[in-house]
Design a protein around this motif. Structure first.
Motif, PDB file in Angstrom:
ATOM      1  N   UNK A 121       0.931  -1.068  -0.053  1.00 44.25           N
ATOM      2  CA  UNK A 121      -0.041   0.083  -0.110  1.00 44.25           C
ATOM      3  C   UNK A 121       0.958   1.173  -0.106  1.00 44.25           C
ATOM      4  N   UNK A 122       2.002   1.114   0.828  1.00 42.52           N
ATOM      5  CA  UNK A 122       2.777   2.431   0.601  1.00 42.52           C
ATOM      6  C   UNK A 122       3.491   2.599  -0.551  1.00 42.52           C
TER       7      UNK A 122
ATOM      8  N   UNK B 245       7.735   6.120  -6.231  1.00 39.11           N
ATOM      9  CA  UNK B 245       9.098   6.688  -6.483  1.00 39.11           C
ATOM     10  C   UNK B 245       9.937   6.165  -5.446  1.00 39.11           C
ATOM     11  N   UNK B 246       9.518   6.253  -3.913  1.00 33.75           N
ATOM     12  CA  UNK B 246      10.187   5.775  -2.807  1.00 33.75           C
ATOM     13  C   UNK B 246      10.354   4.459  -2.928  1.00 33.75           C
ATOM     14  N   UNK B 247       9.281   3.781  -3.414  1.00 40.17           N
ATOM     15  CA  UNK B 247       9.505   2.077  -3.602  1.00 40.17           C
ATOM     16  C   UNK B 247      10.582   1.618  -4.587  1.00 40.17           C
ATOM     17  N   UNK B 248      10.330   2.397  -5.622  1.00 42.64           N
ATOM     18  CA  UNK B 248      11.640   1.965  -6.529  1.00 42.64           C
ATOM     19  C   UNK B 248      13.037   2.245  -6.148  1.00 42.64           C
ATOM     20  N   UNK B 249      13.197   3.314  -5.407  1.00 45.90           N
ATOM     21  CA  UNK B 249      14.384   3.817  -4.872  1.00 45.90           C
ATOM     22  C   UNK B 249      14.867   2.689  -3.782  1.00 45.90           C
ATOM     23  N   UNK B 250      13.705   2.054  -3.000  1.00 48.40           N
ATOM     24  CA  UNK B 250      14.317   1.183  -1.987  1.00 48.40           C
ATOM     25  C   UNK B 250      14.720  -0.123  -2.678  1.00 48.40           C
ATOM     26  N   UNK B 251      13.861  -0.295  -3.604  1.00 49.98           N
ATOM     27  CA  UNK B 251      14.539  -1.625  -4.404  1.00 49.98           C
ATOM     28  C   UNK B 251      15.681  -1.451  -5.232  1.00 49.98           C
TER      29      UNK B 251
END
Length: 100
Positions: free
Chosen positions: A77-78, A84-90
């Motif tokens: 959900x986050x 964008x933050x999700x892709x950076x974390x990956x």
């Protein structure tokens, strides 16, 4: 219900995914039918079902899975809310060797 996007390109996986979804749905229908019969025949009350449901949900066998699903749902959900933050974390996890 549907199949995941990747499965559209892999018919065998799509069929397996649909068969699993069908099995889950049929199990849910059977359970609801059985619980309805038990309540209608006065063998058990809805309140008793709720008590037992909570008891079973709290058994380690199920509780750990339920908590993991909830954790993953929050994470996705986050990710949906902030891709964008999700892709950076990956990317960071890949660079650090945490995921392949």
């Amino acid at each position: 219900m549907s199949v995941s996007n990747d499965s559209y390109y892999k018919p065998e996986e799509a069929l397996q995914e649909l068969m699993l979804q069908e099995r889950i749905l049929c199990s849910a229908i059977d359970i609801q039918a059985l619980l309805g019969l038990l309540v209608d025949k006065g063998i058990i009350t809805k309140e008793e079902i709720d008590i037992f449901r909570d008891r079973v949900r709290n058994l380690p066998k199920y509780k750990n899975s339920i908590e993991e699903i909830e954790r993953l749902k929050k994470g996705f959900s986050a990710a949906k809310d902030n891709p964008e933050a999700y892709l950076k974390a990956i990317l960071n996890a890949k660079l650090n060797g945490e995921i392949k």
